[in-house]
Each structure stands twice: as C-alpha cells, then as structure tokens.
Design a protein around this motif. Structure first.
Motif, short mmCIF file in Angstrom:
data_model
loop_
_atom_site.label_atom_id
_atom_site.label_comp_id
_atom_site.label_asym_id
_atom_site.label_seq_id
_atom_site.Cartn_x
_atom_site.Cartn_y
_atom_site.Cartn_z
N ILE A 20 -10.30 0.17 8.86
CA ILE A 20 -11.75 0.06 9.05
C ILE A 20 -12.30 -1.09 8.20
CG2 ILE A 20 -13.97 1.24 8.80
CD1 ILE A 20 -12.19 2.24 11.14
N VAL A 21 -11.81 -1.23 6.96
CA VAL A 21 -12.23 -2.35 6.11
C VAL A 21 -11.86 -3.68 6.76
CG1 VAL A 21 -11.91 -3.47 3.87
CG2 VAL A 21 -12.14 -0.98 3.99
N ASP A 22 -10.66 -3.75 7.32
CA ASP A 22 -10.23 -4.97 8.02
C ASP A 22 -11.12 -5.24 9.23
OD1 ASP A 22 -8.42 -7.18 8.56
OD2 ASP A 22 -7.69 -5.95 10.23
N TRP A 23 -11.41 -4.22 10.02
CA TRP A 23 -12.28 -4.39 11.18
C TRP A 23 -13.69 -4.80 10.77
CZ3 TRP A 23 -10.91 0.41 14.66
CH2 TRP A 23 -9.70 0.16 15.31
N LEU A 24 -14.19 -4.23 9.69
CA LEU A 24 -15.51 -4.65 9.21
C LEU A 24 -15.51 -6.13 8.87
CD1 LEU A 24 -16.54 -1.61 7.03
CD2 LEU A 24 -17.91 -2.58 8.87
N ASP A 25 -14.46 -6.58 8.21
CA ASP A 25 -14.37 -7.99 7.85
C ASP A 25 -14.31 -8.87 9.09
OD1 ASP A 25 -14.03 -10.28 6.20
OD2 ASP A 25 -11.86 -10.14 6.45
N ARG A 26 -13.58 -8.45 10.12
CA ARG A 26 -13.41 -9.26 11.32
C ARG A 26 -14.58 -9.16 12.29
NH1 ARG A 26 -7.55 -7.75 13.44
NH2 ARG A 26 -6.60 -9.75 13.07
N TYR A 27 -15.08 -7.95 12.51
CA TYR A 27 -16.07 -7.71 13.57
C TYR A 27 -17.47 -7.36 13.07
CZ TYR A 27 -11.87 -7.36 16.46
OH TYR A 27 -10.69 -7.62 17.09
N GLY A 28 -17.60 -7.01 11.82
CA GLY A 28 -18.86 -6.50 11.31
C GLY A 28 -19.98 -7.52 11.30
N THR A 29 -21.19 -7.01 11.36
CA THR A 29 -22.39 -7.81 11.27
C THR A 29 -22.75 -7.96 9.81
OG1 THR A 29 -23.16 -6.97 13.39
CG2 THR A 29 -24.83 -7.89 11.92
N ARG A 30 -23.17 -9.15 9.42
CA ARG A 30 -23.50 -9.43 8.02
C ARG A 30 -25.00 -9.63 7.87
NH1 ARG A 30 -18.94 -11.19 4.92
NH2 ARG A 30 -17.07 -10.97 6.19
N GLU A 31 -25.57 -8.93 6.91
CA GLU A 31 -27.00 -9.06 6.61
C GLU A 31 -27.14 -9.24 5.11
OE1 GLU A 31 -29.79 -8.87 8.56
OE2 GLU A 31 -28.65 -8.59 10.40
N ALA A 32 -28.04 -10.10 4.70
CA ALA A 32 -28.33 -10.28 3.28
C ALA A 32 -28.96 -9.01 2.73
CB ALA A 32 -29.26 -11.47 3.07
N ASP A 33 -28.59 -8.64 1.50
CA ASP A 33 -29.15 -7.43 0.91
C ASP A 33 -30.37 -7.73 0.03
OD1 ASP A 33 -28.09 -8.47 -1.43
OD2 ASP A 33 -27.08 -6.61 -2.03
N GLY A 34 -30.72 -9.02 -0.12
CA GLY A 34 -31.88 -9.39 -0.91
C GLY A 34 -31.57 -9.54 -2.39
N ARG A 35 -30.31 -9.35 -2.76
CA ARG A 35 -29.91 -9.47 -4.17
C ARG A 35 -28.76 -10.45 -4.34
NH1 ARG A 35 -29.67 -3.09 -4.55
NH2 ARG A 35 -31.90 -2.68 -4.66
#
Length: 90
Positions: A20-35
C-alpha cells in the motif's frame, strides 16, 4: 521511497502493508499540508488508475487499506496513518 524510523514504526503499528505504501507513492494524489510537507492519499482518480493497472479484483480485495496516507517531506516519508477526515485542499 525513503522512510524515517518513525514512519516505519507507525506503518507497523497501524498495519499498513508495504504494498500500500508503494502504491501510494506510485498512484497517490499529493496535496500540500500547509507546513512544508505533502499528504499522499488515494482519491477516486488514483483508485481508477490503480484498478486499470493492477486489476479490479486486487483493488476490491485490498480496498480496506485505501484510507491510508503518507506524509512526505524532502522525499522522505515521515509518517503513515489512516484518514478519518477528508483532505482539505488549499
């Protein structure tokens, strides 16, 4: 993807499989957290892309893990968890 020792500990404690960590890295959406870091999570589009690449059956079987997220800073995973709220967009 590089992980801090804190992230590895949290991954284990929160029962997030390495796949799941690998899939998050490959397919996940990235959003800034403001920090200064990014939150990486699965949204509808990333799930569809993953389903197309891995197959619907696999995605259905592992769907319970799609609430997982990563917090990434300077190309290192600093923590792993499960979302209980929506990710707020900037």
């Amino acid at each position: 993807m590089n992980m801090t020792s804190h992230a590895r500990t949290r991954q284990s404690q929160r029962a997030v499989p390495p796949l799941i960590v690998d899939w998050l890295d490959r397919y996940g959406t990235r959003e800034a957290d403001g920090r200064g870091a990014e939150i990486v999570y699965f949204n509808k589009q990333s799930k569809r892309t993953l389903e197309r690449d891995a197959g619907k059956r696999v995605v259905d079987l592992l769907g319970q893990y799609f609430d997982a997220y990563l917090v990434v800073e300077d190309e290192k995973v600093i923590t792993v968890g499960h979302r209980y709220k929506r990710v707020r967009r900037a």
